[in-house]
Design a protein around this motif. Structure first.
Motif, PDB file in Angstrom:
ATOM      1  N   PRO A  67     -15.555  28.389 -25.639  1.00  0.00           N
ATOM      2  CA  PRO A  67     -14.787  27.385 -26.393  1.00  0.00           C
ATOM      3  C   PRO A  67     -14.234  26.265 -25.516  1.00  0.00           C
ATOM      4  O   PRO A  67     -14.180  25.107 -25.944  1.00  0.00           O
ATOM      5  CB  PRO A  67     -13.660  28.214 -27.019  1.00  0.00           C
ATOM      6  CG  PRO A  67     -14.217  29.602 -27.121  1.00  0.00           C
ATOM      7  CD  PRO A  67     -15.096  29.756 -25.920  1.00  0.00           C
ATOM      8  N   GLU A  68     -13.811  26.586 -24.290  1.00  0.00           N
ATOM      9  CA  GLU A  68     -13.216  25.582 -23.410  1.00  0.00           C
ATOM     10  C   GLU A  68     -14.195  24.467 -23.059  1.00  0.00           C
ATOM     11  O   GLU A  68     -13.784  23.351 -22.697  1.00  0.00           O
ATOM     12  CB  GLU A  68     -12.716  26.251 -22.125  1.00  0.00           C
ATOM     13  CG  GLU A  68     -11.538  27.163 -22.307  1.00  0.00           C
ATOM     14  CD  GLU A  68     -11.911  28.592 -22.689  1.00  0.00           C
ATOM     15  OE1 GLU A  68     -11.054  29.479 -22.560  1.00  0.00           O
ATOM     16  OE2 GLU A  68     -13.072  28.816 -23.123  1.00  0.00           O
ATOM     17  N   ALA A  69     -15.498  24.747 -23.153  1.00  0.00           N
ATOM     18  CA  ALA A  69     -16.503  23.735 -22.811  1.00  0.00           C
ATOM     19  C   ALA A  69     -16.438  22.531 -23.744  1.00  0.00           C
ATOM     20  O   ALA A  69     -16.792  21.420 -23.352  1.00  0.00           O
ATOM     21  CB  ALA A  69     -17.902  24.352 -22.856  1.00  0.00           C
ATOM     22  N   ALA A  70     -15.962  22.737 -24.964  1.00  0.00           N
ATOM     23  CA  ALA A  70     -15.891  21.642 -25.933  1.00  0.00           C
ATOM     24  C   ALA A  70     -14.649  20.779 -25.744  1.00  0.00           C
ATOM     25  O   ALA A  70     -14.590  19.662 -26.263  1.00  0.00           O
ATOM     26  CB  ALA A  70     -15.916  22.198 -27.351  1.00  0.00           C
TER      27      ALA A  70
ATOM     28  N   ALA B  50     -19.482  25.023 -14.185  1.00  0.00           N
ATOM     29  CA  ALA B  50     -19.622  23.622 -14.592  1.00  0.00           C
ATOM     30  C   ALA B  50     -18.272  22.941 -14.721  1.00  0.00           C
ATOM     31  O   ALA B  50     -18.104  21.778 -14.319  1.00  0.00           O
ATOM     32  CB  ALA B  50     -20.388  23.549 -15.916  1.00  0.00           C
ATOM     33  N   MET B  51     -17.274  23.646 -15.266  1.00  0.00           N
ATOM     34  CA  MET B  51     -15.965  23.022 -15.449  1.00  0.00           C
ATOM     35  C   MET B  51     -15.248  22.818 -14.119  1.00  0.00           C
ATOM     36  O   MET B  51     -14.515  21.836 -13.949  1.00  0.00           O
ATOM     37  CB  MET B  51     -15.136  23.857 -16.434  1.00  0.00           C
ATOM     38  CG  MET B  51     -15.647  23.734 -17.874  1.00  0.00           C
ATOM     39  SD  MET B  51     -14.606  24.537 -19.121  1.00  0.00           S
ATOM     40  CE  MET B  51     -14.996  26.276 -18.820  1.00  0.00           C
ATOM     41  N   VAL B  52     -15.471  23.708 -13.163  1.00  0.00           N
ATOM     42  CA  VAL B  52     -14.950  23.471 -11.815  1.00  0.00           C
ATOM     43  C   VAL B  52     -15.613  22.237 -11.215  1.00  0.00           C
ATOM     44  O   VAL B  52     -14.959  21.408 -10.570  1.00  0.00           O
ATOM     45  CB  VAL B  52     -15.184  24.699 -10.911  1.00  0.00           C
ATOM     46  CG1 VAL B  52     -14.805  24.395  -9.454  1.00  0.00           C
ATOM     47  CG2 VAL B  52     -14.377  25.897 -11.406  1.00  0.00           C
TER      48      VAL B  52
ATOM     49  N   GLU C 203     -12.821  17.749 -19.909  1.00  0.00           N
ATOM     50  CA  GLU C 203     -12.993  16.302 -19.780  1.00  0.00           C
ATOM     51  C   GLU C 203     -14.037  15.972 -18.721  1.00  0.00           C
ATOM     52  O   GLU C 203     -13.822  16.208 -17.536  1.00  0.00           O
ATOM     53  CB  GLU C 203     -11.654  15.658 -19.414  1.00  0.00           C
ATOM     54  CG  GLU C 203     -11.697  14.138 -19.349  1.00  0.00           C
ATOM     55  CD  GLU C 203     -12.222  13.490 -20.622  1.00  0.00           C
ATOM     56  OE1 GLU C 203     -13.027  12.549 -20.491  1.00  0.00           O
ATOM     57  OE2 GLU C 203     -11.852  13.937 -21.718  1.00  0.00           O
ATOM     58  N   PRO C 204     -15.191  15.419 -19.102  1.00  0.00           N
ATOM     59  CA  PRO C 204     -15.616  15.204 -20.492  1.00  0.00           C
ATOM     60  C   PRO C 204     -16.110  16.508 -21.111  1.00  0.00           C
ATOM     61  O   PRO C 204     -16.393  17.474 -20.389  1.00  0.00           O
ATOM     62  CB  PRO C 204     -16.751  14.197 -20.334  1.00  0.00           C
ATOM     63  CG  PRO C 204     -17.354  14.538 -19.002  1.00  0.00           C
ATOM     64  CD  PRO C 204     -16.192  14.923 -18.128  1.00  0.00           C
ATOM     65  N   PRO C 205     -16.232  16.552 -22.431  1.00  0.00           N
ATOM     66  CA  PRO C 205     -16.795  17.751 -23.072  1.00  0.00           C
ATOM     67  C   PRO C 205     -18.165  18.089 -22.478  1.00  0.00           C
ATOM     68  O   PRO C 205     -18.971  17.202 -22.198  1.00  0.00           O
ATOM     69  CB  PRO C 205     -16.896  17.345 -24.549  1.00  0.00           C
ATOM     70  CG  PRO C 205     -15.813  16.321 -24.714  1.00  0.00           C
ATOM     71  CD  PRO C 205     -15.810  15.548 -23.435  1.00  0.00           C
ATOM     72  N   LEU C 206     -18.388  19.383 -22.292  1.00  0.00           N
ATOM     73  CA  LEU C 206     -19.526  19.851 -21.498  1.00  0.00           C
ATOM     74  C   LEU C 206     -20.785  20.108 -22.332  1.00  0.00           C
ATOM     75  O   LEU C 206     -20.755  20.861 -23.310  1.00  0.00           O
ATOM     76  CB  LEU C 206     -19.137  21.145 -20.780  1.00  0.00           C
ATOM     77  CG  LEU C 206     -20.179  21.806 -19.879  1.00  0.00           C
ATOM     78  CD1 LEU C 206     -20.491  20.927 -18.676  1.00  0.00           C
ATOM     79  CD2 LEU C 206     -19.683  23.190 -19.426  1.00  0.00           C
TER      80      LEU C 206
ATOM     81  N   PRO D  18     -20.669  11.113 -17.244  1.00  0.00           N
ATOM     82  CA  PRO D  18     -22.017  11.272 -16.687  1.00  0.00           C
ATOM     83  C   PRO D  18     -22.580  10.013 -16.019  1.00  0.00           C
ATOM     84  O   PRO D  18     -23.767   9.982 -15.703  1.00  0.00           O
ATOM     85  CB  PRO D  18     -22.830  11.611 -17.927  1.00  0.00           C
ATOM     86  CG  PRO D  18     -22.204  10.752 -19.003  1.00  0.00           C
ATOM     87  CD  PRO D  18     -20.726  10.726 -18.680  1.00  0.00           C
ATOM     88  N   ARG D  19     -21.761   8.947 -15.812  1.00  0.00           N
ATOM     89  CA  ARG D  19     -22.315   7.700 -15.280  1.00  0.00           C
ATOM     90  C   ARG D  19     -22.995   7.893 -13.919  1.00  0.00           C
ATOM     91  O   ARG D  19     -24.092   7.387 -13.676  1.00  0.00           O
ATOM     92  CB  ARG D  19     -21.209   6.660 -15.142  1.00  0.00           C
ATOM     93  CG  ARG D  19     -21.719   5.265 -14.757  1.00  0.00           C
ATOM     94  CD  ARG D  19     -20.565   4.353 -14.405  1.00  0.00           C
ATOM     95  NE  ARG D  19     -19.905   4.804 -13.181  1.00  0.00           N
ATOM     96  CZ  ARG D  19     -18.629   4.536 -12.883  1.00  0.00           C
ATOM     97  NH1 ARG D  19     -17.886   3.863 -13.740  1.00  0.00           N
ATOM     98  NH2 ARG D  19     -18.107   4.974 -11.752  1.00  0.00           N
TER      99      ARG D  19
END
Length: 360
Positions: free
Chosen positions: A304-307, A277-279, A310-313, A292-293
């Motif tokens: 932890p990195e998910a929080a 997801a972060m990729v 950008e943007p927080p996941l 999310p627009r």
């Protein structure tokens, strides 16, 4: 004084030191392991003999094996050793394992290998009381090799229903349902899935047959949860592209390129790991696709990195550290029983998910 190893190259043993110092084998052993009960004069004589013969001290491996317990856990994976440090899920899991080991003074041995032969050797030679298996890929082979050691082991996310294997996992179907329901209730109807592996050494768009024959049932169950929930909202899952990744940047980016080449790209992405997801967030942001627009993204894991990305996941959080603690305690307190345990997950809503773009 002549070393017994000259000519024969035989390793120097404690018996050689005892003979050279003129003491019993037991006294020589105590001089190293329990020096407080040996007279200083005798200790010095044993020490001088050891130095003269080049003896470094008793082999700790032999001593531990004779004791029958080494007070250490092996954590094994078929991934490279760097996986333990690079992957955010693995780091949190190792923190949980370390916490349980610290509480008892136990050690940890990391076991991995770049090929089959080295993996077999590393598992066979690891000086441990049991194993925790990271069954991300190669799970069945990890189980087979560990069984050969005849030591206790517990599998994490084994991806099979083998009732003879102790395992700790999560409810992947429930997690998939939570993620899909969240996005569907926001109004999304065009979805894509970036998945973990269904089988070893496989990437690309996934067919229904590949899902049915999946080696890794954890991946299959997450997809099952997604599709069950989407079907409840009248979404035709046969049209939802599923791209199998290797949980890394290269394959995830390839999947995104494929998915967004469609005439009707998705407004919602279901990613089977936070790493994927972060990729995806990075890839979308780099192309000016607003999250999310324009597109919503939901991950899976709760690292932890998910929080802080950008943007927080928004993600499906599993109790990663608790799984690690429980796995370690299973080995440290092994009682001979096989136990399979499934833990709950929860939806954590953050800024990466929102309603789909307006079509009006």
């Amino acid at each position: 004084m002549t070393s017994p190893t000259e000519g024969s190259r035989r390793p120097i043993r404690l018996a050689d030191i005892a003979k050279a110092a003129g003491v019993s084998h037991g006294t020589a052993s105590n001089a190293f392991s329990r020096p407080e009960i040996v007279r200083e004069e005798v200790r010095e004589r044993v020490k001088a003999a050891a130095e003269a013969l080049g003896y470094a001290g008793p082999d700790p491996k032999g001593r531990l094996l004779r004791a029958g317990k080494v007070n250490a856990i092996g954590v094994a994976t078929t991934e490279p050793l760097s996986y333990f440090f690079d992957d955010p899920f693995a780091r949190v899991m190792m923190a949980g394992i370390s916490e349980a080991c610290d509480a008892t003074g136990a050690g940890i041995a990391l076991v991995s290998a770049g090929n089959e032969e080295k993996l077999a050797w590393n598992i066979q030679s690891a000086l441990v009381d049991g194993f925790i298996l990271f069954c991300i890929e190669g799970g069945p082979r990890l189980v087979e090799l560990t069984r050969e050691r005849k030591l206790p082991f517990v599998a994490l996310e084994l991806g099979s229903q083998d009732e003879t294997v102790s395992a700790i996992s999560i409810d992947n179907v429930a997690g998939g349902r939570l993620a899909a329901r969240h996005l569907a209730e926001l109004g999304h109807r065009r979805f894509a899935v970036l998945s973990l592996a269904f089988a070893d050494d496989s990437t690309g768009l996934v067919s229904p047959e590949q899902v049915r024959t999946a080696v890794y049932t954890g991946t299959r169950d997450r997809l099952l949860g997604y599709f069950e929930e989407l079907s409840r909202f009248g979404i035709g899952t046969a049209k939802v592209p599923v791209y199998e990744t290797e949980n890394d940047k290269a394959s995830t980016r390839a999947g995104l390129e494929t998915i967004f080449a469609s005439a009707e790209p998705p407004t919602a992405i279901l990613a089977m790991s936070d790493r994927i997801a972060m990729v995806a967030l990075e890839w979308l942001n780099a192309r000016g696709i607003a999250v999310p627009r324009d597109v919503s993204v939901v991950g899976f894991d709760g690292v932890p990195e998910a929080a802080t990305c950008e943007p927080p996941l928004t993600t499906i959080a599993q109790p990663i550290a608790e799984i690690g603690r429980r796995a370690a305690r299973r080995i440290l307190d092994f009682d001979g029983t096989v136990r399979r345990e499934t833990l709950d997950v929860e939806l954590v809503v953050r800024a990466s998910s929102g309603p789909p773009p307006s079509t009006g």
